[in-house]
Design an enzyme around this catalytic site. Structure first.
Site, PDB file in Angstrom:
ATOM      1  N   HIS A 136      -0.506   6.215   6.598  1.00 21.42           N
ATOM      2  CA  HIS A 136      -0.007   6.126   7.979  1.00 21.42           C
ATOM      3  C   HIS A 136      -0.974   6.749   8.985  1.00 21.42           C
ATOM      4  O   HIS A 136      -0.594   7.041  10.115  1.00 21.42           O
ATOM      5  CB  HIS A 136       1.400   6.727   8.123  1.00 21.42           C
ATOM      6  CG  HIS A 136       2.396   6.098   7.191  1.00 21.42           C
ATOM      7  ND1 HIS A 136       2.648   4.756   7.201  1.00 21.42           N
ATOM      8  CD2 HIS A 136       3.164   6.608   6.194  1.00 21.42           C
ATOM      9  CE1 HIS A 136       3.538   4.475   6.270  1.00 21.42           C
ATOM     10  NE2 HIS A 136       3.859   5.573   5.638  1.00 21.42           N
ATOM     11  N   ASP A 139      -2.413   2.668  -4.661  1.00 24.36           N
ATOM     12  CA  ASP A 139      -2.217   4.044  -4.212  1.00 24.36           C
ATOM     13  C   ASP A 139      -3.515   4.815  -4.436  1.00 24.36           C
ATOM     14  O   ASP A 139      -4.283   4.503  -5.356  1.00 24.36           O
ATOM     15  CB  ASP A 139      -1.088   4.703  -5.005  1.00 24.36           C
ATOM     16  CG  ASP A 139      -0.445   5.842  -4.229  1.00 24.36           C
ATOM     17  OD1 ASP A 139       0.689   5.652  -3.743  1.00 24.36           O
ATOM     18  OD2 ASP A 139      -1.083   6.916  -4.094  1.00 24.36           O
ATOM     19  N   ILE A 186       0.879  -1.177   0.000  1.00 23.00           N
ATOM     20  CA  ILE A 186       0.000   0.000   0.000  1.00 23.00           C
ATOM     21  C   ILE A 186       0.911   1.220   0.000  1.00 23.00           C
ATOM     22  O   ILE A 186       1.757   1.364   0.891  1.00 23.00           O
ATOM     23  CB  ILE A 186      -0.889   0.019   1.267  1.00 23.00           C
ATOM     24  CG1 ILE A 186      -1.710  -1.267   1.374  1.00 23.00           C
ATOM     25  CG2 ILE A 186      -1.774   1.250   1.275  1.00 23.00           C
ATOM     26  CD1 ILE A 186      -2.402  -1.439   2.732  1.00 23.00           C
ATOM     27  N   ASP A 227       2.540   1.002   3.599  1.00 22.77           N
ATOM     28  CA  ASP A 227       3.354   2.230   3.572  1.00 22.77           C
ATOM     29  C   ASP A 227       2.526   3.318   2.893  1.00 22.77           C
ATOM     30  O   ASP A 227       2.994   3.998   1.999  1.00 22.77           O
ATOM     31  CB  ASP A 227       4.664   1.959   2.800  1.00 22.77           C
ATOM     32  CG  ASP A 227       5.621   3.143   2.871  1.00 22.77           C
ATOM     33  OD1 ASP A 227       5.451   3.996   3.756  1.00 22.77           O
ATOM     34  OD2 ASP A 227       6.546   3.215   2.035  1.00 22.77           O
TER      35      ASP A 227
END
Ligand code: SAM
Length: 419
Positions: free
Chosen positions: A287, A243, A205, A284
């Site tokens: 967050h 993304d 991710i 990633d």
């Protein structure tokens, strides 16, 4: 230094089931490999190999007038499929075709080459491989080897994946912040090295941008550094990246980039419909704790037994800007608070009835947890060893013993019954 890779498959963007079939057959008997070659077509399979070999070789631009031309020939029955790899000042190109007098010629049986490029390490062979180097019949060539020798040796080394490059070098080469800004590559290598030789499905991710800035994140042609790193590190893996920005143009052979928002469970389900069961998930992305938890609860069920779910940048779990908290450390709404609850899931069999804890969704599914600075690894697998023996859980009381803390019996008056 990365050569500009241009080839027929450089723009491929869809999930490539032929590549998956070739990789899977490469670990089987010759008959299986031949059957895939026959059904997909020898030209298609040879093209897949050339794309992979050139990508792995990662040749820098060759500063010579007309460059270096290497001919790759793959034999299948009575047919020979030829490709030309051209390394010049502008980078590396390849295409089907032949040449009268290339600088080097590499020839191999197609079935054996499939096993060399995509098979497990121990199975690789080069019995049918032939190498011709122009000029090698003069002693001068060994004193001053031409650039073509070096280019050919890089292609040969990568055909057998003999140059096992570490993740730190690959992160630097492809521009991932997993090394440099962060120090994650050493931990990834520790956990991923035993899986390196397997035909994995990896999902990350967060595709990123080369600059790491907002512009780079949104730019459709920027990023993908870590996806290329995983592809190069796992020679038999299919790598997927998702993304929130449209980065699908970064897809290439063995890398599929999809557009999806990690905070949207429906979109993640659609992603898994394409990927199938997962062996590794790396978060990633944004967050933000809330997003991290949505992604985990949605994707973890699709992780295979023995799979790893990795969450990066756990520092954000303490930062309110990311939905984190620096006051309450076990809040179930923060990434770290949630991960801490998995420590209890790991030990569910040891918790005494009196603990009052309801069975958790992950109790039987988490078999290991590993934490390093800002990054956590959750290992999926059956967790059902059985609790410790009852005499250990409830040791016989001695006179005056008030019982273990937390045990409801500790609030009862000491028993005066017979021992
Ligand atoms: C740190 S970068 C990823 C870097 C990359 N993994 C690497 O190591 O090279 C974070 C990426 O997450 C993406 N992102 C942010 N929010 C997201 C969301 N809700 N869903 C999916 N991706 C998201 C950003 O667009 C950005 O490309």
């Amino acid at each position: 230094m990365t050569g500009a890779l241009r080839g027929p498959r450089a723009e491929a963007s869809s999930v490539d089931s032929t590549v998956a079939r070739v990789i899977s057959a490469a670990g089987c008997r010759d008959e299986e490999i031949t059957s895939v070659i026959e059904s997909a077509g020898p030209e298609r399979v040879a093209g897949i190999l050339v794309d992979e070999i050139v990508c792995r070789a990662d040749l820098p631009p060759v500063e010579l007038g007309e460059g270096v031309v290497v001919q790759l020939l793959f034999g299948h029955g009575t047919r020979t499929i030829s490709h030309l790899v051209q390394a010049g000042p502008a980078g590396v190109t390849y295409e089907p075709g032949g040449a009268e007098s290339p600088h080097a010629r590499i020839e191999q049986d197609l079935c054996e080459a499939v096993r060399a490029v995509f098979g497990p390490h121990g199975d690789r062979a080069a019995a049918t491989r032939r190498l011709e180097l122009r000029g090698s019949d003069t002693p001068q060539a060994y004193v001053l080897p031409p650039t073509a020798f070096w280019v050919a040796q890089r292609l040969l080394a990568t055909m057998d994946d003999r140059d096992e490059i570490g993740l730190t070098e690959l992160a630097s080469r492809y521009g991932s912040d997993k090394w440099g800004i962060h120090r994650y590559t050493q931990h990834y290598q520790h956990h991923f090295a035993p899986l390196r030789d397997r035909p994995l499905t990896v999902l990350e991710i967060g595709v990123g941008g080369l600059s790491g800035g907002t512009t780079g994140y949104r730019a459709p042609d920027k990023g993908g550094g870590s996806l290329r790193m995983w592809k190069r590190y796992f020679p038999r893996a299919l790598v997927y990246g998702i993304d929130i920005a449209d980065k699908r143009a970064l897809s290439e052979q063995r890398i599929t980039v999809l557009r999806a928002d990690q905070s949207n469970a429906d979109e993640l389900h659609e992603v898994v419909e394409q990927t199938g069961p997962l062996d590794i998930v790396i978060d990633d992305g944004s967050h933000r704790s809330e997003h991290v938890l949505t992604s985990f609860t949605t994707l973890f069920p699709h992780l295979r037994d023995g799979g790893l779910y990795v969450i990066e940048d756990l520092q954000t779990s303490y930062w309110p800007r990311f939905g984190g908290n620096s006051d309450v450390f076990d809040s179930p709404t923060t990434s770290v608070g949630f991960l801490k609850s998995l420590v209890d899931a790991l030990h569910y069999e040891e918790i005494l009835d009196s603990g009052g804890r309801a069975p958790g969704a992950y109790d039987r599914l988490v078999k290991g947890l590993h934490f390093y600075h800002n990054i956590g690894f959750v290992e999926k697998g059956l967790n059902a060893e059985g609790g410790g023996p009852s005499w250990l859980r409830h040791p016989p009381r001695r006179r005056g013993d008030r019982g273990p803390a937390g045990d409801r019996s500790s609030s009862q008056p000491p028993s005066h019954g017979p021992r």
